[in-house]
Design a protein around this motif. Sequence first.
Motif, PDB file in Angstrom:
ATOM      1  N   MET A   1      45.929   1.361 -13.746  1.00 58.32           N
ATOM      2  CA  MET A   1      44.619   2.528 -13.712  1.00 58.32           C
ATOM      3  C   MET A   1      44.266   2.130 -12.327  1.00 58.32           C
ATOM      4  N   GLU A   2      43.920   3.374 -11.689  1.00 61.54           N
ATOM      5  CA  GLU A   2      43.449   3.348 -10.492  1.00 61.54           C
ATOM      6  C   GLU A   2      42.088   2.791 -10.236  1.00 61.54           C
ATOM      7  N   GLY A   3      41.756   1.746  -9.349  1.00 62.24           N
ATOM      8  CA  GLY A   3      40.337   1.325  -9.395  1.00 62.24           C
ATOM      9  C   GLY A   3      39.603   1.948  -8.461  1.00 62.24           C
ATOM     10  N   SER A   4      38.236   1.328  -8.495  1.00 63.67           N
ATOM     11  CA  SER A   4      37.393   1.981  -7.671  1.00 63.67           C
ATOM     12  C   SER A   4      37.788   2.023  -6.197  1.00 63.67           C
ATOM     13  N   GLU A   5      38.294   0.822  -5.900  1.00 65.71           N
ATOM     14  CA  GLU A   5      38.579   0.516  -4.302  1.00 65.71           C
ATOM     15  C   GLU A   5      39.792   1.787  -4.089  1.00 65.71           C
ATOM     16  N   GLU A   6      40.702   2.099  -4.847  1.00 71.68           N
ATOM     17  CA  GLU A   6      41.921   2.905  -4.517  1.00 71.68           C
ATOM     18  C   GLU A   6      41.197   4.341  -4.330  1.00 71.68           C
ATOM     19  N   LEU A   7      40.257   4.789  -5.398  1.00 71.42           N
ATOM     20  CA  LEU A   7      39.456   6.016  -5.299  1.00 71.42           C
ATOM     21  C   LEU A   7      38.968   6.218  -4.045  1.00 71.42           C
ATOM     22  N   GLU A   8      38.215   5.060  -3.631  1.00 73.13           N
ATOM     23  CA  GLU A   8      37.543   5.231  -2.312  1.00 73.13           C
ATOM     24  C   GLU A   8      38.437   5.364  -1.015  1.00 73.13           C
ATOM     25  N   SER A   9      39.581   4.850  -1.086  1.00 77.04           N
ATOM     26  CA  SER A   9      40.583   4.764  -0.108  1.00 77.04           C
ATOM     27  C   SER A   9      41.218   6.100  -0.011  1.00 77.04           C
ATOM     28  N   SER A  10      41.173   6.871  -1.140  1.00 75.56           N
ATOM     29  CA  SER A  10      41.759   8.095  -1.284  1.00 75.56           C
ATOM     30  C   SER A  10      40.619   9.214  -0.592  1.00 75.56           C
ATOM     31  N   LEU A  11      39.302   8.738  -0.918  1.00 72.82           N
ATOM     32  CA  LEU A  11      38.287   9.708  -0.332  1.00 72.82           C
ATOM     33  C   LEU A  11      38.114   9.612   1.209  1.00 72.82           C
ATOM     34  N   LEU A  12      38.908   8.451   1.631  1.00 72.35           N
ATOM     35  CA  LEU A  12      38.526   8.174   3.160  1.00 72.35           C
ATOM     36  C   LEU A  12      39.137   9.431   3.845  1.00 72.35           C
ATOM     37  N   THR A  13      40.272   9.960   3.497  1.00 72.82           N
ATOM     38  CA  THR A  13      41.073  10.896   4.249  1.00 72.82           C
ATOM     39  C   THR A  13      40.426  12.382   4.126  1.00 72.82           C
ATOM     40  N   LYS A  14      39.535  12.692   2.982  1.00 71.53           N
ATOM     41  CA  LYS A  14      38.949  13.825   2.518  1.00 71.53           C
ATOM     42  C   LYS A  14      37.872  14.076   3.740  1.00 71.53           C
ATOM     43  N   PRO A  15      37.710  15.169   4.498  1.00 71.98           N
ATOM     44  CA  PRO A  15      36.738  15.558   5.459  1.00 71.98           C
ATOM     45  C   PRO A  15      35.520  16.023   4.873  1.00 71.98           C
ATOM     46  N   TRP A  16      34.442  15.632   5.657  1.00 72.67           N
ATOM     47  CA  TRP A  16      33.423  16.102   5.515  1.00 72.67           C
ATOM     48  C   TRP A  16      33.131  17.709   5.454  1.00 72.67           C
ATOM     49  N   ALA A  17      32.292  18.142   4.441  1.00 74.57           N
ATOM     50  CA  ALA A  17      32.224  19.709   4.371  1.00 74.57           C
ATOM     51  C   ALA A  17      30.704  19.873   4.653  1.00 74.57           C
ATOM     52  N   SER A  18      30.274  20.956   5.005  1.00 75.11           N
ATOM     53  CA  SER A  18      28.970  21.557   5.309  1.00 75.11           C
ATOM     54  C   SER A  18      28.558  22.098   3.800  1.00 75.11           C
ATOM     55  N   VAL A  19      27.537  21.691   2.915  1.00 71.97           N
ATOM     56  CA  VAL A  19      26.960  22.500   1.976  1.00 71.97           C
ATOM     57  C   VAL A  19      25.657  22.608   2.003  1.00 71.97           C
ATOM     58  N   CYS A  20      25.191  23.857   1.224  1.00 74.00           N
ATOM     59  CA  CYS A  20      23.674  23.899   1.219  1.00 74.00           C
ATOM     60  C   CYS A  20      23.317  24.182  -0.280  1.00 74.00           C
ATOM     61  N   PHE A  21      22.302  23.698  -0.414  1.00 73.70           N
ATOM     62  CA  PHE A  21      21.505  23.520  -1.869  1.00 73.70           C
ATOM     63  C   PHE A  21      20.089  24.143  -1.595  1.00 73.70           C
ATOM     64  N   GLY A  22      19.986  25.476  -1.688  1.00 72.71           N
ATOM     65  CA  GLY A  22      18.875  26.188  -1.450  1.00 72.71           C
ATOM     66  C   GLY A  22      18.705  26.122  -0.116  1.00 72.71           C
ATOM     67  N   GLU A  23      17.415  25.569   0.400  1.00 70.78           N
ATOM     68  CA  GLU A  23      17.033  25.569   1.690  1.00 70.78           C
ATOM     69  C   GLU A  23      17.643  24.043   2.421  1.00 70.78           C
ATOM     70  N   SER A  24      17.965  23.246   1.669  1.00 71.41           N
ATOM     71  CA  SER A  24      18.521  22.058   2.269  1.00 71.41           C
ATOM     72  C   SER A  24      20.156  22.013   2.423  1.00 71.41           C
ATOM     73  N   ALA A  25      20.586  21.532   3.923  1.00 72.77           N
ATOM     74  CA  ALA A  25      21.713  21.370   4.340  1.00 72.77           C
ATOM     75  C   ALA A  25      22.199  19.827   3.993  1.00 72.77           C
ATOM     76  N   PHE A  26      23.429  19.749   3.582  1.00 74.47           N
ATOM     77  CA  PHE A  26      24.152  18.475   3.331  1.00 74.47           C
ATOM     78  C   PHE A  26      25.429  18.272   3.972  1.00 74.47           C
ATOM     79  N   LEU A  27      26.112  17.402   4.135  1.00 76.44           N
ATOM     80  CA  LEU A  27      27.526  17.016   4.173  1.00 76.44           C
ATOM     81  C   LEU A  27      27.970  16.278   3.074  1.00 76.44           C
ATOM     82  N   ALA A  28      28.989  16.595   2.549  1.00 77.37           N
ATOM     83  CA  ALA A  28      29.565  16.122   1.383  1.00 77.37           C
ATOM     84  C   ALA A  28      30.936  16.054   1.473  1.00 77.37           C
ATOM     85  N   LYS A  29      31.551  14.918   0.626  1.00 76.59           N
ATOM     86  CA  LYS A  29      33.055  14.979   0.295  1.00 76.59           C
ATOM     87  C   LYS A  29      33.280  13.993  -1.031  1.00 76.59           C
TER      88      LYS A  29
END
Length: 340
Positions: free
Chosen positions: A1-29
């Motif tokens: 089973m893929e552990g949390s550390e491997e999940l985070e390693s996979s997340l590393l290469t995902k780029p940040w994206a600009s998102v908006c929720f209502g009037e608030s702007a965020f970066l998310a991945k």
Amino acid sequence: MEGSEELESSLLTKPWASVCFGESAFLAKVCFRDTGYILLISDLSSIWYESADAEAVGQRSKELNKRLTVHVSSFLHHLCDLMSPLLAGQSDSTTSFSCHRTAGGLSLHMKSTLSGLPFYWKFHCCPAPVEMVSRHLVRPLIRMSLALQYQVRELTSLLLQKDAEIEDYRENGATLSRDRLRTEPFQEEIFQQNFMTESLPQICGVAEGQAFASALQQLYAAVTQQEAKQSRKRQHSEDAEGPAPAAETTGQPHPPPPSQEDETASSSEGTMVSAALETAFLYQWQDGACTSLPSLHPSPMPLQDGLGDSAWFLAHATPCTLAGERVVAHVCVVCTPSQG
């Protein structure tokens, strides 16, 4: 089973994206797998995250969607399908998002449909640890900055080369067919000054949530892929080296360290032995008698300080006769009986 550390390693290469929720702007991945998901979200003042395995996803889905009975992996795939348009900057009228800040973190609510039934989900995010912030934001941004600086230097060099090429054409009589294409020679200092006074204020005035445009997302992904590659190389190198071999032990206790007096005496004896070897004589035994062989020194040197007045160190890589046999003697100790 893929552990949390491997999940985070996979997340590393995902780029940040600009998102908006209502009037608030965020970066998310976010990264989804059949074994769970991990989400990072930031308003550039704080960073929150949530990591949930398949068991936690199944339990929460039962609490939020009592009328839906599907496999956990189906929930995860559906969540991925709902989040992808948001991160790509595409609108989806069938899905709505809202976020709520709490004292302990941030909650992101999602409302959509699944198999014709209402589908709800809540991401419960807590403050991200410093190491995660550094790995996913600080270090990549520093590397991106260095990469962009190198790119500027390369472009500056190309501009100067182009100017030199154009000047060579002019000196050889070449002319422009369209005068509007004429340019002034590139001057780096003036360009930097204009950039600081004119372009930089406009850049800094851009909304924080728009920090990662498409080109920067590609650069971020390239930088983090290099970091992940180097990390794997380091890991493979450490695995190949293996643990250091344990020191061999015996049942005997370790001897105590030598005292200062012992070290002084040992040094003195070593000096005397070296001197004796340098002034040594060669002897041969013949019928119980000891006679000298020619040597570089006129007489042997006796060893003292408890080693015995009748003990002689004789050393020289010269053949000698021992009990009728010719041998090569390197070190000989000759003891003669004390007189009286």
